[in-house]
Design an enzyme around this catalytic site. Structure first.
Site, PDB file in Angstrom:
ATOM      1  CG  HIS A 299      42.731 -57.294  26.263  1.00 29.23           C
ATOM      2  ND1 HIS A 299      42.360 -57.980  25.130  1.00 29.23           N
ATOM      3  CD2 HIS A 299      41.858 -57.666  27.232  1.00 29.23           C
ATOM      4  CE1 HIS A 299      41.308 -58.731  25.414  1.00 29.23           C
ATOM      5  NE2 HIS A 299      40.993 -58.566  26.680  1.00 29.23           N
TER       6      HIS A 299
ATOM      7  NE  ARG B  45      34.090 -51.850  23.267  1.00 27.24           N
ATOM      8  CZ  ARG B  45      33.040 -51.025  23.311  1.00 27.24           C
ATOM      9  NH1 ARG B  45      32.956 -50.137  24.287  1.00 27.24           N
ATOM     10  NH2 ARG B  45      32.109 -51.080  22.401  1.00 27.24           N
TER      11      ARG B  45
ATOM     12  N   PRO C  63      38.180 -42.786  26.782  1.00 30.66           N
ATOM     13  CG  PRO C  63      40.383 -43.315  26.484  1.00 30.66           C
ATOM     14  CD  PRO C  63      39.029 -43.770  26.120  1.00 30.66           C
ATOM     15  CD  GLU C  64      33.824 -37.972  26.929  1.00 31.49           C
ATOM     16  OE1 GLU C  64      33.555 -36.776  26.768  1.00 31.49           O
ATOM     17  OE2 GLU C  64      33.049 -38.776  27.472  1.00 31.49           O
TER      18      GLU C  64
END
Length: 288
Positions: free
Chosen positions: A96, A115, A2-3
Site C-alpha cells: 500500500h 483503502r 484523517p479529519e
DNA sequence: ATAATCACCTGCTCGC
DNA sequence: TGCGAGCAGGTGATTA
C-alpha cells in the site's frame, strides 16, 4: 481516518522536511486511487522545488516551483486510511505504499493508503492577474476545492453564519456540520465530539437550533479541533503524522467509540445510532 | 434544492 | 481454524 487535525498534524510534521527541498523524482506504484493518478504526474513534478506546505480543508497542498519557473500545487487527500510520512530512501516500499516523493537530499515522503480512498492531483497556479480577477482565496482554481465552506478555525466561521445557513433545513445538525460545503474539516469523530461538548442532540434538525446555540457549537468545534491538533491528532488504528508518530487525542475523546458506556457528566448510558450511515454517539440527558 | 443512499477499497473484529 | 457479516477517520455521484 484523517479529519482536519490529522491532516494539519501531517502538514506540520512534513513541513520542516519538505519545505525548500527539491524533488528528484516522483514515483507512482499504484495509480488506482479515488481518482486515477495522472500518468504525467512524475514528469510534471520532476526537479520541482517545494516552496510551501499548506492545508485547505482535509487537503494537503504541496506548493511547487517547477523547473520552468512556473508554479503549481500537488493536491493530496488522505481519504480514510492514508498517511504521508518522511523516511529514508533505502527503506523498501511495503504494501500500500502507492506514491513516493523522492527528494534530492536522500530522503523521501511516502504515501501509504490501504483503502485507496485518497487522491493526488496536480494544478498549475494561476498568474497573479488571473488570481486577482478571480476573487478566489486560492491562487489556483481546482474543481475539488471549488465549493468548500469556510475553514473552521478562521474568522469566516462563526455562530451567525451557521444559524443563517441552516434556516429551513430539516436534516440532522450532525449531517449539517459534516457537510464540507457548510464548514470544512469536521468528520465523524469531531462532529460527535463537538456536539457533545455543545450539548446539542446530533439528531436535531439543523434549522431548528437557536442562534445562541450555534455560537456555542462553533466554540466547541474550534476547541475540539485545536485540542486535537495540539495532541497530534487522533490515532484509532493506523494514523501517523508526517514524522511517523501516532497522535494521542484518542485518550481525550468524550463520546466517540464510547457507545454503551457512561456519560462523563451525568453517568447515563451513551446512546449509539446511525446517521448518514455513520456511527453517532450521544447522551440523551446532556444533549438536547 | 434538500436529504438519503450508493459506490469506491482493504483490513480487522465478531459471532457461529 | 475457517467464514461471512459488519464496520472503519471521506466524499462525489446517484437516487428520491
Amino acid at each position: 481516518m484523517p479529519e482536519l487535525p490529522e491532516v494539519e498534524t501531517t502538514r506540520r510534521g512534513l513541513e520542516p522536511h519538505l519545505k525548500g527541498q527539491r524533488i528528484s523524482s516522483l514515483i507512482v506504484r499504484d495509480s488506482r486511487l479515488r481518482w486515477p493518478v495522472d500518468p504525467q504526474l512524475p514528469e510534471l513534478c520532476r526537479e520541482a522545488l517545494i516552496v510551501a506546505l499548506r492545508r485547505r480543508a482535509k487537503y494537503l497542498l504541496i506548493d511547487l516551483e517547477l523547473a520552468d519557473g512556473r508554479f503549481a500545487s500537488l493536491i493530496v487527500h488522505l481519504g480514510m486510511s492514508g498517511s504521508l510520512r518522511i523516511c529514508e530512501q533505502n527503506l523498501a516500499p511495503g504494501k500500500h505504499d502507492h506514491v513516493d516523493i523522492m527528494l534530492a537530499n536522500g530522503r523521501l515522503a511516502r504515501y501509504n493508503d490501504p483503502r485507496r480512498f485518497g487522491s493526488w492531483h496536480f494544478s498549475r497556479i494561476m498568474s497573479a492577474d488571473e488570481s486577482r480577477n478571480s476573487g478566489l482565496h486560492f491562487e489556483f482554481d481546482h474543481w475539488l476545492l471549488r465549493s468548500l465552506g469556510p475553514e473552521p478555525l478562521s474568522e469566516d466561521f462563526y455562530g451567525d453564519y451557521l444559524y443563517r445557513r441552516s434556516r429551513g433545513l430539516r436534516g440532522p445538525v450532525k449531517n449539517f456540520i459534516m457537510n464540507q460545503q457548510v464548514v470544512v474539516g469536521v468528520g465523524n469523530i469531531y462532529a460527535n465530539e463537538a456536539l457533545f461538548q455543545a450539548g446539542i442532540n446530533p439528531l436535531r434538525a439543523a434549522g431548528r437550533i437557536a442562534a445562541a446555540r450555534y455560537d456555542r457549537l462553533v466554540e466547541s468545534i474550534q476547541q475540539r479541533l485545536l485540542l486535537s491538533i495540539e495532541a497530534g491528532g487522533t490515532t484509532l488504528r493506523d494514523f501517523v503524522g508526517g514524522d511517523g508518530k501516532p497522535g494521542y487525542f484518542a485518550q481525550s475523546l468524550l463520546v466517540y467509540g464510547r457507545g454503551g458506556e457512561a456519560c462523563i457528566y451525568c453517568s447515563s448510558t451513551l446512546l449509539e445510532t446511525r446517521l448518514n450511515q455513520r456511527t453517532t454517539v450521544y447522551c440523551r440527558q446532556c444533549q438536547r
